[in-house]
Design an enzyme around this catalytic site. Structure first.
Site, mmCIF file in Angstrom:
data_model
loop_
_atom_site.group_PDB
_atom_site.id
_atom_site.type_symbol
_atom_site.label_atom_id
_atom_site.label_comp_id
_atom_site.label_asym_id
_atom_site.label_seq_id
_atom_site.Cartn_x
_atom_site.Cartn_y
_atom_site.Cartn_z
ATOM 1 C CB ILE A 533 -0.970 0.026 1.201
ATOM 2 C CG1 ILE A 533 -0.210 -0.276 2.495
ATOM 3 C CG2 ILE A 533 -2.110 -0.951 0.986
ATOM 4 C CD1 ILE A 533 -1.067 -0.144 3.724
ATOM 5 N N GLY A 536 8.258 3.543 1.043
ATOM 6 C CA GLY A 536 8.945 4.665 1.675
ATOM 7 C C GLY A 536 10.437 4.422 1.664
ATOM 8 C CE LYS A 540 8.080 -3.274 -3.396
ATOM 9 N NZ LYS A 540 8.151 -4.483 -4.212
ATOM 10 C CE LYS A 555 8.323 2.021 8.653
ATOM 11 N NZ LYS A 555 8.354 3.352 9.236
ATOM 12 C CG ASP A 651 8.339 15.222 5.679
ATOM 13 O OD1 ASP A 651 7.987 16.254 5.061
ATOM 14 O OD2 ASP A 651 8.541 14.139 5.122
#
Ligand SMILES: *[C@@H]1O[C@H](CO)[C@@H](O)[C@H](O)[C@H]1NC(C)=O
Ligand SMILES: *[C@@H]1O[C@H](CO)[C@@H](O)[C@H](O)[C@H]1NC(C)=O
Ligand SMILES: *[C@@H]1O[C@H](CO)[C@@H](O)[C@H](O)[C@H]1NC(C)=O
Ligand SMILES: *[C@@H]1O[C@H](CO)[C@@H](O)[C@H](O)[C@H]1NC(C)=O
Ligand SMILES: *[C@@H]1O[C@H](CO)[C@@H](O)[C@H](O)[C@H]1NC(C)=O
Ligand SMILES: *[C@@H]1O[C@H](CO)[C@@H](O)[C@H](O)[C@H]1NC(C)=O
Ligand SMILES: *[C@@H]1O[C@H](CO)[C@@H](O)[C@H](O)[C@H]1NC(C)=O
Ligand SMILES: *[C@@H]1O[C@H](CO)[C@@H](O)[C@H](O)[C@H]1NC(C)=O
Ligand SMILES: *[C@@H]1O[C@H](CO)[C@@H](O)[C@H](O)[C@H]1NC(C)=O
Length: 867
Positions: A533, A536, A540, A555, A651
């Site tokens: 989904i 990063g 994945k 993750k 961020d």
């Protein structure tokens, strides 16, 4: 044994200077401050640059004590010194310090409960006796730290002069009621001080006062109200720590914080400077400008205290705005009693502005089961002699517990709230149902360290609701922690891989569930591509199902990723401690066969951005948008102030604000956010990180990161939500490409109306829009100093929501978005527990409970029906 007998007493020049004013001569060692790093083999400096000596010179009876280094360094420790070494003993041990028998002393004891070699910290129960005073009894640093969700504990005492005695003996006695009991101590400070306390009015007894001069006290709180954390080195000579008052504020009505920008500063006049540094008097919290609001709430701080003791509350004031009597006049309530029958008026007390003053009050706390709540509240005066402005002010607050008739200051170990214990137990049962050997997702631990006082906003239990997300089929994808932006600049890898688990603290491993690789493979159908989904910097991200029905996001580490074991461990350590309703939760991790994976709560509604202008958007109403922004602001506010050192997200953007199945906004991607100076000393990055379009220009220019960089990025998010367009849109004409620039120039030209999302434009109340735009505009100021703090921002957003709602009281909120007023009640609870959550759900599920006028909002907060 390895005792290097090397002594150095260091002299704090400030102390000498200021003591010289009150006391004639200081030439003796007994008037120097002492700081010892117990169990250390050499002296060293702490994070503030203070020197800590070895402890052997002062050891008068070492019993069978050992010096042991802690096996794990908690990330929230402010510095290795004095916490990473301890003197541990299972027999009595004592220290002896030279003192001047006519002086008072601050005695500070530093405890870091963790495992020390073969000593099991859960067996450590002991007493500490100074001269004849019992400071601690049956004390368990581990139990205390757990209840307070702190990693370390600082106990501060102010010892009355020991007439005629020239040394102070400090005895540590293991309890004889627990098998295998032992004592330990990490650091001791002894700082001579002038007489800080005088007599204080005993509330509830007319004409009685308590003599502070002869009292031995324990510090319960020391707050720089409306200001920032002040480290010992920035105190006015007595090496005290002043904490931010935000976590102690009850309810959402936090008033407004201000600071004096006048360089002339504080005129101490006759008041000695050591009473409090000027930073305390230069910042304050007031109730706000609108009498319709200020008259309807109490600005309240809440403290948990031991029953049957007497407490001295010192309030510090300094008026910087008004100069006449009866301009700002208010009442002070302490423990539900009026402390100031004739009103509090700082100018009436001091005669002029910029002059500081403090007032001491004493209250006896009644007997009761467990810790009692002691509230300090301010409310504007009204009635016959009503002031010009309905407002109140407070600059600083200190609270001291006074020794009882048996020369005792010790209370019971604080117990974690019942709800917390119950939830932990349930969680344990739920998770061990299928597998016997699994750890538990615990409550947060080890975030802030104040004076061992149970008022930290850190503990947010894993909510029942979010444990079993009801995922609707066909919901869109989302990006979890580690969005696309963290692709470079990460630290180097520490080779190898199977070492990660070994590096984890027991705390993290108990707070986080450990998954086997088989479980992870099963959850993701062996990492099937159809489950991906997101991607990063870390690797994945897969959607998965564990325990039959519990949806999670997994993750997985990319083997070639720069993200090494170290980051993996850091992320688990950090995230297992950071728990908040508005932060995405880490559930557990897997580390096996060189594969590393992190398991997070699944966020059913994906990112905030995709509901604004991307893909299948469902046109959020203005009120829903405001509520989501308030949630996100709370998450960031927690990162900024929930821990001793500020955690800067770096961020902030709409793809890092995720929405759960109830549309509650949660901040993600804070895993490698930057923490304050101490913990990150070794790896300060000079690489500017963040996402273009959201980057603070000041950070970009100076590469100096502050929490105001997050405020800037959040300002861009505010406009993004208002205008429903991306922060950067290269397809637009040049002057419109950057939303920040375009919005700022529109605000300046007064035509912001033209860029508002047409879907909501007609529904925003003008007052609300004005407040919102003013706030967002301030966030985008070029200089961090001109931007609001996250807490001011939060207040302004909540205020905007009230402005939007006042008037449309009849309109019911959409039932899939949480009712923000109820949410407010929970904002600064000492420890958020399930009881409150249940109350909260009860309240939100019934829309008849909704009250929308601002008066109702505040009375709801004030009456605290949920508590
Ligand atoms: C203790 O301090 C007082 C001042 O408060 C000083 O006069 C006296 O000499 C000191 N005594 C010793 C033993 O240092
Ligand atoms: C430490 O002691 C506690 C309570 O006695 C026990 O539950 C725990 O398993 C012990 N831990 C270790 C590592 O021995
Ligand atoms: C402490 O004081 C120093 C020097 O005045 C200053 O640079 C620093 O910012 C202060 N620190 C805090 C946290 O106020
Ligand atoms: C100082 O504060 C006052 C009001 O609080 C404000 O009007 C003024 O612009 C400020 N001055 C500076 C230099 O920021
Ligand atoms: C306060 O409320 C009253 C009555 O509702 C209203 O007339 C007044 O304008 C309000 N004042 C402010 C400052 O909003
Ligand atoms: C403020 O607190 C006092 C004392 O607890 C209480 O009597 C009063 O009703 C409170 N005022 C409001 C507006 O809640
Ligand atoms: C103070 O008032 C609050 C709210 O009315 C109440 O819950 C609390 O029990 C009171 N405390 C005392 C000591 O009376
Ligand atoms: C010591 O403290 C523990 C933990 O708070 C408590 O369970 C125990 O009963 C206490 N023991 C005594 C003798 O007070
Ligand atoms: C544990 O499971 C029970 C029954 O399945 C459920 O009612 C309860 O809410 C769960 N507790 C937690 C903390 O998830």
């Amino acid at each position: 044994m390895h005792f290097g007998c090397h002594l150095k007493i260091f002299i704090i020049i400030d102390v000498l200077l200021l003591l010289n004013v009150t006391k004639p001569s200081f030439s003796d060692d007994s008037n120097a401050a002492i700081a010892i790093d117990c169990g250390a083999t050499s002296q060293g400096k702490d994070g503030d640059g203070r020197n800590w000596d070895i402890d052997t010179k002062y050891l008068s009876s070492q019993g069978n004590s050992q010096t042991i280094k802690a096996s794990f360094q908690d990330p929230s420790l402010p510095s290795e010194i004095p916490y990473m070494t301890a003197r541990v003993s299972n027999s009595d041990m004592s220290y002896k310090f030279p003192i001047n028998s006519t002086s008072r002393y601050f005695l500070r004891l530093h405890f870091y409960p963790t495992s020390y070699s073969s000593f099991n910290i859960s067996n450590s129960y002991f007493s500490v006796i100074a001269a004849d005073f019992t400071l601690l009894s049956n004390f368990s640093a581990a139990v205390t730290a757990e209840a307070l969700t702190q990693a370390y504990i600082i106990k501060e005492y102010s010892l009355a002069p020991l007439d005629g005695v020239d040394s102070l003996e400090l005895v540590f006695k293991p309890s004889n009621k627990h098998a295998g009991s032992f004592t330990f101590i990490n650091g001791i400070e002894l700082v001579p001080t002038p007489n800080l306390l005088d007599s204080a009015n005993l509330l509830g007894f007319s004409d009685q006062s308590l003599d502070g001069k002869t009292a031995t006290t324990e510090t319960i709180a020391r707050l720089n109200v409306g200001g920032n954390y002040i480290p010992p080195t920035n105190d006015s000579g007595l090496l005290r720590t002043w904490y931010d008052d935000t976590p102690y504020i009850l309810g959402a009505a936090a008033g407004v914080t201000s600071s004096d920008n006048d360089t002339k500063g504080v005129h101490y006049k006759d008041m000695p400077r050591y009473i409090a540094p000027s930073d305390v008097y230069n910042t304050w919290r007031s109730m706000g400008p609108d009498p319709n609001i200020t008259l309807n709430y109490n600005l309240t701080w809440s403290f948990s205290v031991d029953p049957t003791f007497t407490y001295i509350i010192r309030l510090h004031f300094c008026e910087h705005i008004y100069s006449k009597v009866n301009q700002r006049s208010f009442n002070i309530f302490i423990y539900n009693q009026t402390a100031t029958p004739s009103g509090a008026d700082v100018i009436a007390w001091t005669g002029s502005k910029d002059v500081p003053i403090y007032k001491d009050y004493a209250v006896s706390v009644q007997d009761g089961k467990g810790q009692q709540e002691l509230l300090v509240a301010l409310h504007p005066r009204d009635g016959a002699d009503k002031p010009e402005f309905y407002d109140a002010i407070l600059n600083g607050l200190e609270m001291f517990k006074v020794n009882d008739g048996n020369k005792n200051l010790a209370g019971p170990n604080p117990a974690p709230s019942e709800a917390l214990v119950k939830a932990e137990k349930e969680k344990r049962e739920n998770f061990t149902k299928d597998k016997p050997n699994i750890n538990v997702i615990g409550a947060a631990s080890g975030v802030a360290a104040a004076f061992g006082l149970a008022t930290v906003l850190a503990v947010v239990l894993y909510k029942k609701k979010s444990k079993m997300p009801r995922l609707k089929s066909g919901t869109s994808s989302w990006l979890p922690i580690y969005g696309n932006s963290h692709t470079s600049g990460m630290k180097s890898t520490i080779g190898g891989s199977s070492v990660a688990s070994a590096q984890l603290s027991t705390e993290a491993t108990t707070n986080c569930r450990h998954f086997t690789l088989a479980e992870i493979r099963k959850a993701t159908k062996n990492f099937d591509e159809s489950h991906v989904i997101g991607v990063g910097g870390f690797g994945k991200v897969y959607k998965g199902v564990i325990d039959g029905s519990f949806k999670v996001a997994i993750k997985k580490s990319n083997p070639s990723s720069e993200q090494g074991v170290h980051e993996f461990v850091t992320e688990i350590e950090m995230l297992s401690k950071l728990r908040h309703k508005h932060l995405v939760s880490l559930i557990g991790y897997c580390e096996e066969d060189g594969e590393m994976a992190l398991v997070y709560d699944f966020m059913a509604h994906g990112t905030l951005r995709e509901h604004l202008y991307k893909g299948n958007k469902i046109n959020l109403t203005w009120k829903q948008r405001l509520e989501m922004l308030i949630g996100a602001a709370k998450g960031l506010h927690y990162l900024h102030t929930g821990a001793k050192y500020t955690i800067i997200h770096r961020d902030v953007k709409t793809t890092n604000i995720l929405l759960d199945e109830n549309w509650v906004a949660k901040i993600s991607d804070f895993g490698l956010s930057k923490t304050g100076p101490e913990t990150n000393q070794n790896h300060v990055s000079t690489v500017v990180k963040g996402s273009f379009g959201y980057l603070d220009p000041e950070y970009f220019r100076r590469q100096q990161l502050t929490e105001k960089s997050d405020v800037y990025s959040f300002g861009v998010v505010l406009f993004e939500i208002l205008c429903a367009r991306p922060a950067l849109n290269p397809s637009l004409p040049k002057e419109q490409v950057s939303l920040a620039d375009w919005a700022r120039s529109s605000v300046r030209k007064g035509n912001i109306d033209e860029i508002i999302d047409p879907h909501i434009k007609g529904t925003i109340k003008p007052e609300c829009l004005k407040k919102f735009v003013d706030t967002a505009f301030k966030c985008l100021s070029d200089h961090g100093i001109d931007r609001p703090s996250m807490s001011d921002l939060l207040w302004n957003l909540e205020f905007s929501l009230q402005l939007q709602e006042s008037g449309d009281a009849s309109k019911a909120t959409s039932n899939n978005v949480r009712n923000n007023q109820n949410d407010n009640i929970n904002m600064h609870l000492n420890t958020l527990n399930l009881e409150e959550d249940d109350q909260f759900s009860a309240a939100t599920s019934s829309s008849s409970n909704e009250q929308n006028s601002s008066t109702a909002i505040f009375s709801q907060i004030v009456h605290q029906t949920g508590r």
